[in-house]
Scaffold this motif. Structure first.
Motif, PDB file in Angstrom:
ATOM      1  N   MET A  33       1.223  -1.265  -2.521  1.00  0.00           N
ATOM      2  CA  MET A  33       0.964  -2.137  -1.383  1.00  0.00           C
ATOM      3  C   MET A  33      -0.475  -1.876  -0.979  1.00  0.00           C
ATOM      4  SD  MET A  33       3.075  -2.405   2.189  1.00  0.00           S
ATOM      5  CE  MET A  33       2.169  -1.269   3.236  1.00  0.00           C
ATOM      6  N   SER A  34      -1.211  -2.931  -0.695  1.00  0.00           N
ATOM      7  CA  SER A  34      -2.614  -2.740  -0.321  1.00  0.00           C
ATOM      8  C   SER A  34      -2.929  -3.451   0.986  1.00  0.00           C
ATOM      9  CB  SER A  34      -3.537  -3.242  -1.427  1.00  0.00           C
ATOM     10  OG  SER A  34      -3.339  -4.617  -1.646  1.00  0.00           O
ATOM     11  N   LEU A  35      -3.851  -2.876   1.729  1.00  0.00           N
ATOM     12  CA  LEU A  35      -4.321  -3.443   2.980  1.00  0.00           C
ATOM     13  C   LEU A  35      -5.836  -3.341   2.980  1.00  0.00           C
ATOM     14  CD1 LEU A  35      -3.498  -4.445   5.931  1.00  0.00           C
ATOM     15  CD2 LEU A  35      -3.982  -2.080   6.600  1.00  0.00           C
ATOM     16  N   GLY A  36      -6.483  -4.442   3.259  1.00  0.00           N
ATOM     17  CA  GLY A  36      -7.941  -4.445   3.304  1.00  0.00           C
ATOM     18  C   GLY A  36      -8.452  -5.123   4.557  1.00  0.00           C
ATOM     19  N   TYR A  37      -9.611  -4.717   4.979  1.00  0.00           N
ATOM     20  CA  TYR A  37     -10.258  -5.353   6.127  1.00  0.00           C
ATOM     21  C   TYR A  37     -11.756  -5.087   6.003  1.00  0.00           C
ATOM     22  CZ  TYR A  37     -11.198  -6.942  10.870  1.00  0.00           C
ATOM     23  OH  TYR A  37     -11.674  -7.639  11.952  1.00  0.00           O
ATOM     24  N   ARG A  38     -12.528  -6.122   6.256  1.00  0.00           N
ATOM     25  CA  ARG A  38     -13.984  -5.986   6.240  1.00  0.00           C
ATOM     26  C   ARG A  38     -14.539  -6.706   7.457  1.00  0.00           C
ATOM     27  NH1 ARG A  38     -18.029  -4.697   2.755  1.00  0.00           N
ATOM     28  NH2 ARG A  38     -16.584  -4.472   1.029  1.00  0.00           N
ATOM     29  N   ALA A  39     -15.227  -5.938   8.314  1.00  0.00           N
ATOM     30  CA  ALA A  39     -15.904  -6.522   9.466  1.00  0.00           C
ATOM     31  C   ALA A  39     -17.062  -7.369   8.961  1.00  0.00           C
ATOM     32  CB  ALA A  39     -16.416  -5.423  10.393  1.00  0.00           C
ATOM     33  N   GLU A  81       5.403   9.487   4.059  1.00  0.00           N
ATOM     34  CA  GLU A  81       4.950   9.829   5.408  1.00  0.00           C
ATOM     35  C   GLU A  81       3.417   9.778   5.495  1.00  0.00           C
ATOM     36  OE1 GLU A  81       5.177  13.512   8.596  1.00  0.00           O
ATOM     37  OE2 GLU A  81       6.684  13.391   7.011  1.00  0.00           O
ATOM     38  N   ALA A  82       2.749  10.287   4.457  1.00  0.00           N
ATOM     39  CA  ALA A  82       1.273  10.282   4.448  1.00  0.00           C
ATOM     40  C   ALA A  82       0.739   8.852   4.425  1.00  0.00           C
ATOM     41  CB  ALA A  82       0.751  11.071   3.251  1.00  0.00           C
ATOM     42  N   ASP A  83       1.337   7.985   3.611  1.00  0.00           N
ATOM     43  CA  ASP A  83       0.884   6.594   3.552  1.00  0.00           C
ATOM     44  C   ASP A  83       1.183   5.852   4.850  1.00  0.00           C
ATOM     45  OD1 ASP A  83      -0.303   6.755   1.073  1.00  0.00           O
ATOM     46  OD2 ASP A  83       1.371   5.841  -0.010  1.00  0.00           O
ATOM     47  N   ALA A  84       2.332   6.136   5.451  1.00  0.00           N
ATOM     48  CA  ALA A  84       2.660   5.506   6.736  1.00  0.00           C
ATOM     49  C   ALA A  84       1.623   5.914   7.790  1.00  0.00           C
ATOM     50  CB  ALA A  84       4.066   5.911   7.178  1.00  0.00           C
ATOM     51  N   ASN A  85       1.234   7.172   7.787  1.00  0.00           N
ATOM     52  CA  ASN A  85       0.206   7.631   8.734  1.00  0.00           C
ATOM     53  C   ASN A  85      -1.132   6.961   8.461  1.00  0.00           C
ATOM     54  OD1 ASN A  85       1.990   9.305  10.096  1.00  0.00           O
ATOM     55  ND2 ASN A  85       1.496  11.085   8.847  1.00  0.00           N
ATOM     56  N   GLN A  86      -1.493   6.814   7.183  1.00  0.00           N
ATOM     57  CA  GLN A  86      -2.747   6.155   6.830  1.00  0.00           C
ATOM     58  C   GLN A  86      -2.734   4.687   7.254  1.00  0.00           C
ATOM     59  OE1 GLN A  86      -5.697   7.309   5.559  1.00  0.00           O
ATOM     60  NE2 GLN A  86      -6.395   5.239   5.993  1.00  0.00           N
ATOM     61  N   LEU A  87      -1.628   3.988   7.021  1.00  0.00           N
ATOM     62  CA  LEU A  87      -1.513   2.591   7.437  1.00  0.00           C
ATOM     63  C   LEU A  87      -1.627   2.479   8.958  1.00  0.00           C
ATOM     64  CD1 LEU A  87      -1.040  -0.418   7.062  1.00  0.00           C
ATOM     65  CD2 LEU A  87       1.422   0.064   6.827  1.00  0.00           C
ATOM     66  N   ARG A  88      -0.965   3.368   9.667  1.00  0.00           N
ATOM     67  CA  ARG A  88      -1.015   3.354  11.129  1.00  0.00           C
ATOM     68  C   ARG A  88      -2.457   3.534  11.624  1.00  0.00           C
ATOM     69  NH1 ARG A  88       2.472   6.686  11.535  1.00  0.00           N
ATOM     70  NH2 ARG A  88       4.261   5.342  11.758  1.00  0.00           N
ATOM     71  N   GLU A  89      -3.210   4.448  11.010  1.00  0.00           N
ATOM     72  CA  GLU A  89      -4.595   4.678  11.396  1.00  0.00           C
ATOM     73  C   GLU A  89      -5.462   3.455  11.069  1.00  0.00           C
ATOM     74  OE1 GLU A  89      -8.170   6.442  12.728  1.00  0.00           O
ATOM     75  OE2 GLU A  89      -6.062   6.673  13.259  1.00  0.00           O
ATOM     76  N   SER A  90      -5.243   2.847   9.922  1.00  0.00           N
ATOM     77  CA  SER A  90      -5.994   1.635   9.566  1.00  0.00           C
ATOM     78  C   SER A  90      -5.689   0.502  10.539  1.00  0.00           C
ATOM     79  CB  SER A  90      -5.677   1.215   8.133  1.00  0.00           C
ATOM     80  OG  SER A  90      -6.162   2.186   7.222  1.00  0.00           O
ATOM     81  N   ILE A  94      -8.406  -1.427  12.914  1.00  0.00           N
ATOM     82  CA  ILE A  94      -8.540  -2.888  12.850  1.00  0.00           C
ATOM     83  C   ILE A  94      -8.299  -3.500  14.221  1.00  0.00           C
ATOM     84  CG2 ILE A  94      -7.490  -4.992  11.905  1.00  0.00           C
ATOM     85  CD1 ILE A  94      -6.954  -3.263   9.320  1.00  0.00           C
ATOM     86  N   SER A  95      -7.267  -3.027  14.908  1.00  0.00           N
ATOM     87  CA  SER A  95      -6.961  -3.533  16.240  1.00  0.00           C
ATOM     88  C   SER A  95      -8.122  -3.271  17.202  1.00  0.00           C
ATOM     89  CB  SER A  95      -5.687  -2.875  16.766  1.00  0.00           C
ATOM     90  OG  SER A  95      -5.412  -3.285  18.077  1.00  0.00           O
ATOM     91  N   GLN A  96      -8.680  -2.098  17.137  1.00  0.00           N
ATOM     92  CA  GLN A  96      -9.829  -1.738  17.975  1.00  0.00           C
ATOM     93  C   GLN A  96     -11.008  -2.669  17.681  1.00  0.00           C
ATOM     94  OE1 GLN A  96     -11.308   2.186  17.066  1.00  0.00           O
ATOM     95  NE2 GLN A  96     -12.088   2.459  19.151  1.00  0.00           N
ATOM     96  N   HIS A  97     -11.249  -2.941  16.427  1.00  0.00           N
ATOM     97  CA  HIS A  97     -12.346  -3.826  16.037  1.00  0.00           C
ATOM     98  C   HIS A  97     -12.091  -5.248  16.537  1.00  0.00           C
ATOM     99  CE1 HIS A  97     -14.673  -6.449  13.301  1.00  0.00           C
ATOM    100  NE2 HIS A  97     -15.589  -5.522  13.492  1.00  0.00           N
ATOM    101  N   GLN A  98     -10.869  -5.716  16.397  1.00  0.00           N
ATOM    102  CA  GLN A  98     -10.542  -7.085  16.819  1.00  0.00           C
ATOM    103  C   GLN A  98     -10.615  -7.238  18.336  1.00  0.00           C
ATOM    104  OE1 GLN A  98      -6.771  -7.555  14.775  1.00  0.00           O
ATOM    105  NE2 GLN A  98      -7.759  -8.691  13.117  1.00  0.00           N
ATOM    106  N   ARG A  99     -10.265  -6.189  19.080  1.00  0.00           N
ATOM    107  CA  ARG A  99     -10.355  -6.252  20.548  1.00  0.00           C
ATOM    108  C   ARG A  99     -11.799  -6.369  21.019  1.00  0.00           C
ATOM    109  NH1 ARG A  99      -6.378  -2.248  20.400  1.00  0.00           N
ATOM    110  NH2 ARG A  99      -7.926  -0.660  20.879  1.00  0.00           N
ATOM    111  N   SER A 100     -12.731  -5.901  20.201  1.00  0.00           N
ATOM    112  CA  SER A 100     -14.141  -5.986  20.583  1.00  0.00           C
ATOM    113  C   SER A 100     -14.715  -7.381  20.323  1.00  0.00           C
ATOM    114  CB  SER A 100     -14.952  -4.935  19.813  1.00  0.00           C
ATOM    115  OG  SER A 100     -15.043  -5.286  18.451  1.00  0.00           O
TER     116      SER A 100
END
Length: 164
Positions: A33-39, A81-90, A94-100
């Motif tokens: 599963m992959s997740l990407g984001y680029r500002a 568990e490690a991947d779930a934590n990484q996804l949560r941090e990503s 992303i949410s922080q960036h979008q709120r700005s």
């Protein structure tokens, strides 16, 4: 897929289901599963890849199990568990960036990376379907429908996949 928001789904509840021919056995790392984001200004670049792992041999989804044909098998997977934590941090970043109010583009994908072979492979086609369940309240959403791995990877390559 319109029900799916990868930037807000609960990483601890995400499940991926794979329906394959019984000749294949899916294990950790075979499905990604992959997740990407680029500002827009490149101030945030995320390119995560998660190697989902098998949830357990006795875990089954009745709705998907009822869809199985005689020569198919169902494997349910989830994030470690490690991947779930990484996804949560990503997701947090992303949410922080979008709120700005800054702009960016996101991507999300699920795919088959490989497998091992434990029975004779079929001659004509080797189909795989992938489903995603974003949380415990949702049903599985079809992501990939009957992709022929022979067409995708070549029959010769697949026949050289490792034995289980």
């Amino acid at each position: 897929m319109s029900q799916l928001d990868p930037f807000t789904m609960d990483p601890n509840q995400v499940e991926i289901a794979v329906i394959t021919h019984k000749a294949l056995q899916v294990k950790k790392g075979d499905v990604r599963m992959s997740l990407g984001y680029r500002a827009e200004d490149d101030s945030l670049v995320i390119q995560d890849v998660y190697l989902v792992e098998v949830k357990g041999p006795n875990y089954l989804d009745k709705d998907l199990a009822n869809q199985l044909e005689e020569d198919q098998t169902l494997t349910i997977m989830h994030l470690s568990e490690a991947d779930a934590n990484q996804l949560r941090e990503s997701q947090r970043l992303i949410s922080q960036h979008q709120r700005s109010k800054e702009k960016g583009e996101g991507s999300f994908g699920v795919g088959v990376n490989g497998s091992c072979v434990h029975k004779s492979l079929p001659e004509d086609e080797l189909l795989v379907s992938i489903f995603l369940k974003p949380d415990a309240r949702s049903s599985f959403i079809k992501v990939v429908d009957k992709l022929d791995l022979y067409e995708q990877n070549g029959a010769k390559e697949i026949k050289n996949w490792p034995k289980c």
